[in-house]
Design a protein around this motif. Structure first.
Motif, PDB file in Angstrom:
ATOM      1  N   CYS A  43       0.648  -1.058  -0.034  1.00  0.00           N
ATOM      2  CA  CYS A  43      -0.114   0.107  -0.050  1.00  0.00           C
ATOM      3  C   CYS A  43       0.818   1.112   0.019  1.00  0.00           C
ATOM      4  O   CYS A  43       0.132   2.573  -0.256  1.00  0.00           O
ATOM      5  CB  CYS A  43      -1.013  -0.031   1.102  1.00  0.00           C
ATOM      6  SG  CYS A  43      -2.024  -1.274   1.308  1.00  0.00           S
ATOM      7  N   TRP A  44       2.159   1.235   0.060  1.00  0.00           N
ATOM      8  CA  TRP A  44       3.053   2.481   0.423  1.00  0.00           C
ATOM      9  C   TRP A  44       2.792   3.392  -0.973  1.00  0.00           C
ATOM     10  O   TRP A  44       2.797   3.017  -2.052  1.00  0.00           O
ATOM     11  CB  TRP A  44       4.329   1.987   0.193  1.00  0.00           C
ATOM     12  CG  TRP A  44       5.395   2.858   0.656  1.00  0.00           C
ATOM     13  CD1 TRP A  44       6.085   3.706  -0.108  1.00  0.00           C
ATOM     14  CD2 TRP A  44       5.649   3.773   1.894  1.00  0.00           C
ATOM     15  NE1 TRP A  44       6.999   4.716   0.439  1.00  0.00           N
ATOM     16  CE2 TRP A  44       6.691   4.615   1.500  1.00  0.00           C
ATOM     17  CE3 TRP A  44       5.179   3.589   3.231  1.00  0.00           C
ATOM     18  CZ2 TRP A  44       7.062   5.643   2.624  1.00  0.00           C
ATOM     19  CZ3 TRP A  44       5.531   4.403   4.069  1.00  0.00           C
ATOM     20  CH2 TRP A  44       6.444   5.380   3.826  1.00  0.00           C
ATOM     21  N   ARG A  45       2.326   4.539  -0.612  1.00  0.00           N
ATOM     22  CA  ARG A  45       1.910   5.797  -1.325  1.00  0.00           C
ATOM     23  C   ARG A  45       0.981   5.626  -2.436  1.00  0.00           C
ATOM     24  O   ARG A  45       0.797   6.173  -3.390  1.00  0.00           O
ATOM     25  CB  ARG A  45       3.379   6.083  -2.196  1.00  0.00           C
ATOM     26  CG  ARG A  45       4.510   6.648  -1.361  1.00  0.00           C
ATOM     27  CD  ARG A  45       5.808   7.019  -2.162  1.00  0.00           C
ATOM     28  NE  ARG A  45       6.960   7.659  -1.220  1.00  0.00           N
ATOM     29  CZ  ARG A  45       7.591   8.181  -1.637  1.00  0.00           C
ATOM     30  NH1 ARG A  45       8.145   7.873  -3.017  1.00  0.00           N
ATOM     31  NH2 ARG A  45       8.675   8.598  -0.762  1.00  0.00           N
ATOM     32  N   ARG A  46       0.092   4.485  -2.280  1.00  0.00           N
ATOM     33  CA  ARG A  46      -0.885   4.209  -3.032  1.00  0.00           C
ATOM     34  C   ARG A  46      -2.176   4.138  -1.978  1.00  0.00           C
ATOM     35  O   ARG A  46      -3.284   4.320  -2.747  1.00  0.00           O
ATOM     36  CB  ARG A  46      -0.898   2.687  -3.398  1.00  0.00           C
ATOM     37  CG  ARG A  46       0.371   2.423  -4.347  1.00  0.00           C
ATOM     38  CD  ARG A  46      -0.055   3.168  -5.928  1.00  0.00           C
ATOM     39  NE  ARG A  46       1.138   2.948  -6.932  1.00  0.00           N
ATOM     40  CZ  ARG A  46       2.190   3.815  -7.004  1.00  0.00           C
ATOM     41  NH1 ARG A  46       2.324   4.902  -5.906  1.00  0.00           N
ATOM     42  NH2 ARG A  46       3.055   3.571  -7.757  1.00  0.00           N
ATOM     43  N   VAL A  47      -2.131   4.112  -0.778  1.00  0.00           N
ATOM     44  CA  VAL A  47      -3.474   4.108  -0.057  1.00  0.00           C
ATOM     45  C   VAL A  47      -3.188   5.163   1.240  1.00  0.00           C
ATOM     46  O   VAL A  47      -2.041   5.190   1.764  1.00  0.00           O
ATOM     47  CB  VAL A  47      -3.483   2.570   0.585  1.00  0.00           C
ATOM     48  CG1 VAL A  47      -4.752   2.756   1.291  1.00  0.00           C
ATOM     49  CG2 VAL A  47      -3.681   1.541  -0.499  1.00  0.00           C
TER      50      VAL A  47
ATOM     51  N   ILE B  52      -4.693   2.276   5.539  1.00  0.00           N
ATOM     52  CA  ILE B  52      -3.577   1.255   6.013  1.00  0.00           C
ATOM     53  C   ILE B  52      -3.978   1.055   7.352  1.00  0.00           C
ATOM     54  O   ILE B  52      -3.924  -0.098   7.628  1.00  0.00           O
ATOM     55  CB  ILE B  52      -2.159   1.836   5.877  1.00  0.00           C
ATOM     56  CG1 ILE B  52      -2.007   2.133   4.307  1.00  0.00           C
ATOM     57  CG2 ILE B  52      -1.135   1.129   6.508  1.00  0.00           C
ATOM     58  CD1 ILE B  52      -0.645   2.796   4.119  1.00  0.00           C
ATOM     59  N   LEU B  53      -4.395   1.886   8.318  1.00  0.00           N
ATOM     60  CA  LEU B  53      -4.602   1.678   9.674  1.00  0.00           C
ATOM     61  C   LEU B  53      -5.998   0.667   9.569  1.00  0.00           C
ATOM     62  O   LEU B  53      -5.927  -0.153  10.307  1.00  0.00           O
ATOM     63  CB  LEU B  53      -4.898   2.848  10.499  1.00  0.00           C
ATOM     64  CG  LEU B  53      -3.748   3.676  10.817  1.00  0.00           C
ATOM     65  CD1 LEU B  53      -4.103   4.913  11.382  1.00  0.00           C
ATOM     66  CD2 LEU B  53      -2.939   2.818  11.693  1.00  0.00           C
ATOM     67  N   ALA B  54      -6.695   0.850   8.773  1.00  0.00           N
ATOM     68  CA  ALA B  54      -8.080  -0.049   8.510  1.00  0.00           C
ATOM     69  C   ALA B  54      -7.844  -1.345   8.279  1.00  0.00           C
ATOM     70  O   ALA B  54      -8.293  -2.058   8.920  1.00  0.00           O
ATOM     71  CB  ALA B  54      -9.077   0.691   7.607  1.00  0.00           C
TER      72      ALA B  54
END
Length: 522
Positions: free
Chosen positions: A108-112, A117-119
């Motif tokens: 997810c890095w730099r995409r989400v 991300i926490l969810a």
């Protein structure tokens, strides 16, 4: 109003605190009593598999096992890093949580967005740490503590990671190949968690082909093949585990395949509100450009594979909450796609995803806290004071009938009898009634005896003698469970075994060549 946090900050705080609470409760689980209200046999089964791997045996090759060894390897690692004990379960789930969270962040890095991300991490925590099985139809409204069906929830976690990869392309060829290799490892982990989960691999590749992500597909394919060649040349362990399943339950005929298809539909329909939420989010995505539509389609193919995986979970008629992990990740992915396109529906989809996630995660968090509190309050009822089970207690919610002992009580009494007889704890030991003394006494494993002793287990076939590694045979005299194999075992006893002692729950037989000074019966 000055001084109040923004909504985004408040959501991040709530998600972060929920994750923190799950982790703290999981850490507490590694220290206090391990408590079951249901599924004693499943706890014994999963820990027994970990003990056999820790002892150097290879699952499905050296001993019959339904699964390829992914979960039992984590349990064996926990036993090696710490000590062989029932706490290995919580230690293993904590390590898997760290690994899965790291993989999710890499994908997810730099995409989400940070909140999503926490969810995702909260969803992973719920699946790995909950003690309320998703497979049961009982709602999460009273305390339920069971260390069962971990295999299935790990499968859901692996599906979630794959769905994220299909939804959010990496942006560069090198990153696509590297993350593709990571997903290839995830696909292998799914196959060696439970052989029906192999469906995840073809689903991932199909989605990538539709999206024309050739570099990612190459990374997945090469990593999958290479990893299998390293850990299981010729896929012998995978094939042996699949064959063992068929030997126990039989190969699926057309009627059973139809039943699985019907269950797939029922799993979805069992959560009508969540289903409508996903359908609404998908409909809004139909306005996206072709790249966005392909992202949605690839994600839905993997989520559909997750529903297919769910058809093999629990009993044929149990639907429980099996749809919710797939619903949650689908909504999270759709909400982020809308956000990335500045779509007018993005705030609504964001809120909908978080609401459904909270409705899923919070009851399980409350149940986990309640289970730990109830276990701690009942800790004085634990009767096993030494060995790996010294911090374990099982109090069946439905009690026992006609004054019969529970399986935990039978284990406790049997442990006391074996100690009184001064039998070497390293001797191989087998028992019926779904009670296993192998890990409880840290005994030498008996690979020729099933971890899940069922009358139709291939190891108990009429032409199979008692394994030579077995020095002690425990035949139950009390409650008869669905894993009651006493008649099969008794029929295999020969003059090589003599009755050494009897108690309320057990007839204890030992090999005639064993010197047992404490024997009360000759």
């Amino acid at each position: 109003m000055r001084g109040l946090p923004s909504l985004r900050t408040a959501i991040a705080l709530g998600l972060g605190l929920s994750i923190f609470a799950y982790v703290v409760l999981a850490l507490i689980g590694t220290q206090i009593i391990v408590y079951d209200t249901h599924h004693f046999g499943d706890t014994s089964f999963i820990l027994g598999a970990g003990w056999r791997v820790y002892s150097g045996l290879e699952p499905a090759i050296d001993f019959g096992h339904f699964y390829g060894g992914f979960i039992s390897s984590w349990l064996a690692l926990a036993m090696w890093l710490f000590e062989p004990s029932v706490h290995a379960y919580h230690q293993a789930t904590l390590m898997m949580f760290v690994a899965a969270s790291a993989a999710a962040m890499a994908i997810c890095w730099r995409r989400v967005s940070g909140n999503m991300i926490l969810a995702i991490i909260l969803l992973i925590a719920t699946l790995l740490f909950t003690l309320h099985p998703l497979e049961v139809d009982q709602s999460v409204t009273r305390i339920w503590s069971a260390h069962s069906f971990l295999y299935n929830r790990v499968g859901f976690v692996l599906m979630i990671l794959c769905a994220l990869f299909l939804t959010f392309p990496s942006g560069s060829i090198l990153r696509e190949i590297c993350l593709g290799a990571l997903v290839g490892a995830i696909v292998v982990a799914a196959a060696y968690t439970k052989s029906p989960f192999t469906i995840l691999g073809p689903a991932v590749l199909l989605g990538l082909f539709i999206q024309a992500r050739w570099a990612a597909a190459a990374g997945v394919a090469v990593a999958t093949v290479a990893l299998v060649l390293v850990i299981d040349p010729g896929a012998q362990r995978f094939l042996a585990a699949h064959a063992y399943i068929n030997a126990n339950v039989g190969a699926r005929d057309d009627a059973q395949v139809f039943a699985l298809l019907r269950k797939a539909v029922q799993i979805i329909l069992a959560q009508p509100i969540a289903l409508v939420a996903v359908l609404g989010a998908v409909i809004t995505a139909l306005r996206y450009e072709w790249a966005g539509l392909r992202a949605v389609l690839g994600m839905l193919i993997v989520v559909g594979a997750g529903i297919g995986m769910a058809t093999t979970m629990g009993g044929g008629g149990n639907l429980g909450q099996l749809a919710l992990p797939a619903v949650c990740i689908a909504l999270i992915c759709l909400a982020e796609l809308a956000k990335n396109r500045a779509d007018i529906t993005a705030p609504f989809l964001d809120l909908m995803a978080l609401v459904v996630l909270a409705a899923f995660a919070m009851p399980h968090l409350a149940n986990l806290a309640g289970a730990h509190l109830e276990g701690y309050a009942n800790r004085s009822s634990a009767t096993i004071t030494q060995g790996p089970y010294r911090d374990y207690l099982s109090v069946p919610e439905d009690g026992t009938e006609n004054g019969q002992l529970s399986q935990y009580q039978m284990l406790s009494e049997g442990m006391a009898e074996l100690t009184a007889l001064e039998l070497d704890s390293r001797l191989g030991i087998i028992a019926d009634n779904g009670v296993s003394f192998e890990f409880a006494r840290m005994a030498r494993p008996v690979p020729g005896y099933p971890l899940w002793p069922r009358p139709n287990a291939p190891e108990l076939a009429a032409n199979r003698p008692i394994p030579p590694e077995a020095d002690i045979v425990m035949l139950g005299r009390g409650a008869q469970t669905d894993t009651y194999v006493g008649p099969a075992l008794r029929g295999k006893l020969t003059d090589d075994f003599v009755l050494c002692a009897s108690s309320r729950s057990w007839d204890i037989f030992v090999r005639a060549n064993q010197i047992v000074p404490g024997c009360r019966i000759n």
